[in-house]
Structures are given as C-alpha cells and as structure tokens.
Design a protein around this motif. Structure first.
Motif, short mmCIF file in Angstrom:
data_model
loop_
_atom_site.label_atom_id
_atom_site.label_comp_id
_atom_site.label_asym_id
_atom_site.label_seq_id
_atom_site.Cartn_x
_atom_site.Cartn_y
_atom_site.Cartn_z
N LYS A 46 -4.63 -3.32 -6.85
CA LYS A 46 -3.35 -3.81 -7.37
C LYS A 46 -3.43 -5.33 -7.54
O LYS A 46 -2.83 -6.10 -6.78
CB LYS A 46 -2.20 -3.43 -6.44
CG LYS A 46 -1.92 -1.93 -6.39
CD LYS A 46 -0.65 -1.63 -5.63
CE LYS A 46 -0.30 -0.15 -5.69
NZ LYS A 46 0.97 0.15 -4.97
N ASP A 56 0.81 2.28 2.17
CA ASP A 56 -0.23 3.20 2.62
C ASP A 56 -0.34 3.10 4.13
O ASP A 56 0.09 2.12 4.75
CB ASP A 56 -1.57 2.89 1.94
CG ASP A 56 -2.16 1.57 2.41
OD1 ASP A 56 -2.95 1.58 3.37
OD2 ASP A 56 -1.81 0.52 1.83
N ASN A 88 4.92 7.66 -0.14
CA ASN A 88 4.39 7.17 -1.40
C ASN A 88 3.37 8.18 -1.92
O ASN A 88 2.30 8.36 -1.33
CB ASN A 88 3.74 5.79 -1.23
CG ASN A 88 3.31 5.17 -2.54
OD1 ASN A 88 2.35 5.61 -3.16
ND2 ASN A 88 4.03 4.14 -2.96
N GLU A 89 3.73 8.86 -2.99
CA GLU A 89 2.85 9.91 -3.51
C GLU A 89 1.53 9.37 -4.01
O GLU A 89 0.48 10.01 -3.88
CB GLU A 89 3.57 10.67 -4.64
CG GLU A 89 4.78 11.47 -4.16
CD GLU A 89 5.45 12.23 -5.30
OE1 GLU A 89 4.93 12.17 -6.44
OE2 GLU A 89 6.49 12.87 -5.04
N GLU A 90 1.54 8.14 -4.52
CA GLU A 90 0.32 7.55 -5.08
C GLU A 90 -0.75 7.36 -4.00
O GLU A 90 -1.94 7.57 -4.26
CB GLU A 90 0.66 6.21 -5.72
CG GLU A 90 -0.53 5.49 -6.35
CD GLU A 90 -0.16 4.13 -6.93
OE1 GLU A 90 -1.08 3.32 -7.13
OE2 GLU A 90 1.04 3.90 -7.16
N THR A 91 -0.33 6.95 -2.81
CA THR A 91 -1.29 6.70 -1.73
C THR A 91 -1.42 7.90 -0.78
O THR A 91 -2.27 7.87 0.11
CB THR A 91 -0.88 5.48 -0.91
OG1 THR A 91 0.37 5.75 -0.24
CG2 THR A 91 -0.73 4.25 -1.79
#
Length: 335
Positions: free
Chosen positions: A41, A71, A103-106
């Motif tokens: 990021k 995360d 957090n779905e991304e992590t």
C-alpha cells in the motif's frame, strides 16, 4: 529520594481507564506500521504523520490509522507499542478498549482481531497490569451488538472485563442496542457508556442511566436529573480533558466540567481517550489538571489512588495496586 517537579507527573503511579487502542497509536508506531505495509500500500507512505498536534489533522489521522491496523500482525504491533508507551508513562493499570474489526482483504475477522489484541495483553509484564474493554459502536445493528457480546463471552477468560458503548455521538440509538447491553449485564459484565458528550445526546440520558452503568465516559453535559442520578448511584466518570477541548465540548481547561466533580467530591478518573491522536499522554493530563485547578502533588496522588476503586477488577487486584501506590508515596514522601 524526593521526586523532582519535572518527574512527578510521569513517576506518579496512574490508572488509565478510557483509552481507545487505535487512537492511542503514537507517531513512531504509525511510522513503523507504514514501513511494513508500504510495499503493498504505497499510498500510505504519502500520508504526512504529524509530530505534534495540528488541529486540522486529527480527523484524517483516524482514517489513516484504521488503514494501518487492518491486519492481525499490525494489530499486535499496535497493541504492544501502546501498552509499552503507557507503562513508560507511569501507568500501572490499563483498561484498553476497542471495537472488534474485520477486513476481508487481509482476512482479518472480528475474532482474529480480538485474539491478536488479547494475545499481546497476555504477554508477561512486570510493570503494568492490562485488561480489555470490548466496545459496541452506536452505528451497530442489534445483531452486530449481540455478536460483540458473544465475543466477550467467548474470550472472557483472557482479560475482557467490561462492555463499552462508543462511536459517533451524532448517530445511532442506544435504545436499539439496549438488549445487547442487558444481556451483557445478565452475564455479569460491567458496563461503561460514552455519555452526554454533546448537548444533543442529553435526550437519551435517562435511558442510558436506566441500565445502571458502572462508569460513564465524558459526561460533559449534566442537567439536574443526570447529576442527581449519577451522584446518588456514585457512578465514576472517565474524564478526558484534552480530548474535550480539541473536540470543542469544553472551552478551556479551567472551565472543564471536571471542576464540578472536584468541588462536589464525586469520583472521577483522569484519562487520555486517544493519546496518540491528541498528543497528550496520561502524565500530561495530570499536569493539566494540576495547573488548571492549582492541585497539590498530594491532591493529585489522592486522585490517582481513588481511581483504583473504579477499575473493573477484583478486590485482590485493587488492594495490590493500593499497596503499590502507598509504597511509592513512602519512597517519594518529599513531594
């Protein structure tokens, strides 16, 4: 040995009972988290992290921090650093608080978020006792609030000591979330509520007080009914002076509502709220209170000592802390 004036506020043993995990991140911790995340990021590296308070910067800072702690490992780093910083500031007992996040991304879930924080709290320490308050956000649905209570029950044995109501004071309704708090109380969880932070919140004050909370956060605006009820029930108030000034719910330190509590000898606890974002650790809050109300070192010691009675822990812990406080005063009797 006598304690010097400059060292007194840091060396004074203190209790911190209103500290949000994410708002307590120091600039050093923010930079550490940027370093570990900037490869994936890079935009985070472009955010200018202030080294001192800038009035126009602290609201964007919250949004930035949530990106840093999205995360599990970052949450662990944040929690560990925050606890260590409180310990270095002379805090001997800390109740850290946060709303479980996902957090779905992590791949971070509310459960793994909570496990990460508690795993750090469980690490052995000699200089500070740490507990955890799990927060329900005012914006939550009742289902989400009940999920928080489920988590509190599942993780209770790992240091969760209470349930908190927090979040944007302009949104949500406590009445919608009330069943979750009543369920928490039925399972013997103490409750602390962010209370009357703005005048618009006063309309729901009777409802909040009707569940007989164990502590109140801020309690900035009190009408006759609120004051009478809070005093009668002897409900301690978590006071965050710098936070209130910066959020413009108090105009000056000298006119802060802690003045009434001092005059009326009602129990309160000096706290930081968000020490990292507001650049004010707990020793500074004691310094500000001392200067604003011309308190002696003995009076500040007594304020800190009485704070122990408000902690969400057992009598053995309270008595052990008081013995530690008295031992400190004996060593620094020259103040």
């Amino acid at each position: 040995m006598p304690c010097s004036l400059s060292d007194f506020y840091v060396q004074l043993p203190k209790v911190e009972l209103h500290a949000h995990l994410n708002g307590s991140l120091s600039p050093a911790t923010m930079r550490e988290l940027v370093e570990r995340k900037k490869a994936t990021k890079p935009e985070l590296a472009n955010f200018r992290i202030p080294d001192s308070l800038e009035m126009e910067s602290f609201f964007p800072l919250f949004k930035f921090i949530y990106q840093l702690t999205d995360d599990v490992e970052s949450v662990r780093i944040a929690a560990r650093n925050v606890i260590d910083e409180f310990a270095r500031d002379g805090v001997k007992y800390l109740e850290l608080r946060s709303t479980p996040r996902k957090n779905e991304e992590t791949g971070m879930t509310k459960r793994t978020y909570l496990d990460a924080v508690l795993s750090v709290i469980e690490e052995p320490r000699q200089d500070i006792v740490v507990k955890f308050i799990i927060s329900i956000d005012r914006r939550n649905t009742l289902e989400e609030a009940q999920e928080v209570v489920d988590l509190a029950l599942d993780f209770r044995s790992r240091g969760i000591v209470a349930i908190d109501l927090c979040g944007d004071v302009h949104t949500g309704s406590f009445e919608n979330l009330r069943p979750a708090f009543e369920r928490a109380q039925a399972n013997r969880f103490p409750v602390t509520l962010h209370f009357n932070e703005i005048k618009e919140n006063m309309v729901e004050a009777p409802t909040l007080l009707s569940i007989r909370p164990n502590r109140l956060g801020h309690a900035t605006y009190l009408d006759d009914y609120c004051r009478k009820t809070i005093y009668k029930e002897n409900i301690p108030v978590e006071i965050c002076m710098t936070s209130n000034l910066l959020c413009k719910t108090a105009s000056t330190y000298e006119e802060h509502h802690i003045r009434e509590l001092l005059n009326d000898k009602h129990p309160f606890i000096l706290c930081t709220d968000d020490k990292g974002v507001f650049f004010s650790d707990l020793s500074n809050e004691y310094k500000l209170a001392g200067e604003a109300f011309k308190l002696t070192h003995e009076e500040l010691f007594e304020i800190s000592l009485r704070s122990i009675d408000a902690i969400f822990s057992d009598e053995k812990t309270k008595n052990g802390l008081k013995q530690q406080w008295f031992a400190w005063r004996e060593d620094f009797k020259g103040f």
